[in-house]
Design an enzyme around this catalytic site. Structure first.
Site, PDB file in Angstrom:
ATOM      1  CE  LYS A 299      -3.924   0.141   0.459  1.00 27.32           C
ATOM      2  NZ  LYS A 299      -4.858  -0.159  -0.685  1.00 27.32           N
TER       3      LYS A 299
ATOM      4  CD  GLN B 203      31.163  16.499 -10.422  1.00 25.49           C
ATOM      5  OE1 GLN B 203      31.579  18.043  -9.892  1.00 25.49           O
ATOM      6  NE2 GLN B 203      30.776  16.242 -11.290  1.00 25.49           N
TER       7      GLN B 203
ATOM      8  CG  PHE C  49      32.879  24.153 -12.497  1.00 25.47           C
ATOM      9  CD1 PHE C  49      33.869  22.430 -12.795  1.00 25.47           C
ATOM     10  CD2 PHE C  49      32.613  23.835 -14.623  1.00 25.47           C
ATOM     11  CE1 PHE C  49      33.257  21.956 -12.741  1.00 25.47           C
ATOM     12  CE2 PHE C  49      32.407  22.533 -14.659  1.00 25.47           C
ATOM     13  CZ  PHE C  49      32.927  21.436 -14.247  1.00 25.47           C
TER      14      PHE C  49
ATOM     15  CB  THR D 230      -2.426  -3.045  -0.291  1.00 27.76           C
ATOM     16  OG1 THR D 230      -3.630  -2.899  -0.958  1.00 27.76           O
ATOM     17  CG2 THR D 230      -1.625  -3.869  -1.670  1.00 27.76           C
TER      18      THR D 230
ATOM     19  NE  ARG E  91      31.045  26.364  -9.338  1.00 26.28           N
ATOM     20  CZ  ARG E  91      30.317  25.423  -9.762  1.00 26.28           C
ATOM     21  NH1 ARG E  91      29.621  24.862 -10.709  1.00 26.28           N
ATOM     22  NH2 ARG E  91      30.721  24.388  -9.389  1.00 26.28           N
TER      23      ARG E  91
ATOM     24  CG  HIS F 282      23.341  25.186 -13.372  1.00 26.54           C
ATOM     25  ND1 HIS F 282      24.720  24.960 -12.791  1.00 26.54           N
ATOM     26  CD2 HIS F 282      22.955  24.461 -14.178  1.00 26.54           C
ATOM     27  CE1 HIS F 282      24.345  23.805 -13.848  1.00 26.54           C
ATOM     28  NE2 HIS F 282      24.071  23.017 -13.981  1.00 26.54           N
TER      29      HIS F 282
END
Length: 288
Positions: free
Chosen positions: A12, A215, A155, A57, A172, A243
Site C-alpha cells: 500500500k 563532486q 569550476f 493492501t 560562482r 545554476h
C-alpha cells in the site's frame, strides 16, 4: 525457452497519517506518508490468481493507523521497524517487508499550544527492510535541504570539445537541494540525535568546503557525516546543481560585479555519489 516469475513485491503506497498527541492543553503533531511493500511465497497469486498467501493492501493501511493509535509515533525509523517486524512475524507467507516513511514538519505557532504552521522546507525520510532470516537495515535521510554559497566555489580545468561553450569560473554561486540517505550499522540508541548530527555535519561540510567542483563538495559532506557519526556506515547523496548565471546588464549601461543573477531551474547538472567506510557491510537491498 522457460518463463519464470522474477522478483516481486506488493503493498500500500502513500498512506497519509496525521497523529495528534494531546498532552493536556499542549498538542504535538506528526504528519507522515507511509508506504509498505511485502514479498514472500507469492508464486500462486501471480501464476494462478490464488490469493491465499496475500495480506491485502487495505489491511496494511489499516495496520498503519491501528499501530499509530496503539503505539504512538515518535521517531519514524522506530515506527517503520515496528510495522516491518509485525508483517513478517505475523504472516508465514510474508518473508520480507519494506517500509518507507516521509515526515513533514509542522512548527507550533508562538503563544499557542495547538496551532501549527507547515514547514515548507526539507522532508525527513527513512526506509526499513526486515526479513524472516533476521536481517534488518535502516536507511535514514532527508530531501529538499536547499543550501547556497554566494562565493567560495570555482569550476574550471574541465574537458573542452567542439560543443563546449561554458566559460571557466573562478568565483560562482553554488546552490543545491540536497537529497541524502545514510545507512545505519546496527541498532541506533537515538534516531533523533543521529538525524540531527548527520544533518548538521552535511551543512557544516557544505559551508566549510572551498569547492572546485560539486563532486568535491559531495565527498566532503559524506566524509564529514561518517567521521562525526559512528553509527552510520554509508552516505548516498544526490545534488542537483541549481545554476545561477550573472545577468548581462551592459545593454542598460550597468555593470554587474557578482550582484544580479538569473536562477535557472532547468536543465541542471545532477551530481550523485556514495561515500562509505571501507569495511561497510554489503546491503545492496537496503537502497531498493
Amino acid at each position: 525457452m522457460p518463463i519464470i516469475l522474477g522478483p516481486n513485491r506488493y503493498g500500500k503506497a502513500e498512506t497519509r497519517l496525521v497523529r495528534v498527541t494531546r498532552d493536556g492543553a499542549t498538542h504535538h503533531l506528526k504528519d507522515l506518508n507511509v508506504s509498505t511493500s511485502l514479498s514472500g511465497a507469492m508464486e500462486p497469486v501471480h501464476l494462478t490468481g490464488d490469493n491465499s498467501a496475500v495480506l491485502p493492501t487495505d489491511t496494511q493501511k489499516n495496520t498503519v493507523y491501528a499501530f499509530a493509535r496503539k503505539h504512538g509515533v515518535d521517531q519514524i525509523e522506530d515506527f517503520a521497524l515496528l510495522l516491518a517486524r509485525h508483517f513478517v512475524g505475523s504472516q508465514p507467507t510474508i518473508h520480507h517487508a519494506r517500509v518507507e516513511i516521509e515526515e513533514y514538519a509542522w512548527n507550533r505557532l508562538p503563544v499557542t499550544r495547538h496551532s501549527f504552521v507547515r514547514d515548507a522546507g526539507e522532508v525527513r525520510t527513512c526506509v526499513v527492510h526486515h526479513d524472516r532470516d533476521g536481517r534488518t537495515t535502516v536507511v535514514s535521510g532527508l530531501t529538499d535541504l536547499v543550501v547556497l554559497n554566494t562565493t567560495g566555489s570555482e569550476f574550471h580545468g574541465f574537458v573542452v570539445d567542439e560543443y563546449t561553450t561554458l566559460a571557466p569560473a573562478t568565483d560562482r554561486v553554488l546552490a543545491t537541494a540536497v537529497t541524502a540517505r545514510w545507512r545505519h550499522t546496527g541498532e541506533t540508541p537515538s534516531h533523533a540525535s543521529s538525524y540531527a548530527r548527520v544533518r548538521q555535519s552535511l551543512l557544516e561540510a557544505f559551508a566549510g568546503t572551498y569547492s572546485l567542483s560539486l563532486q568535491q563538495t559531495l565527498y566532503a559532506m559524506g566524509e564529514r557525516a561518517l567521521q562525526t557519526c559512528e553509527e552510520i556506515c554509508e552516505v548516498r547523496l544526490t545534488l542537483p546543481n541549481r545554476h545561477h548565471f550573472l545577468v548581462d546588464l551592459t545593454p542598460f549601461g550597468l555593470d554587474n560585479d557578482g550582484e544580479v543573477y538569473h536562477a535557472a531551474d532547468r536543465p541542471y547538472g545532477l551530481i550523485e555519489g556514495a561515500v562509505l567506510r571501507q569495511d561497510a557491510p554489503d546491503a545492496a537491498f537496503a537502497w531498493e
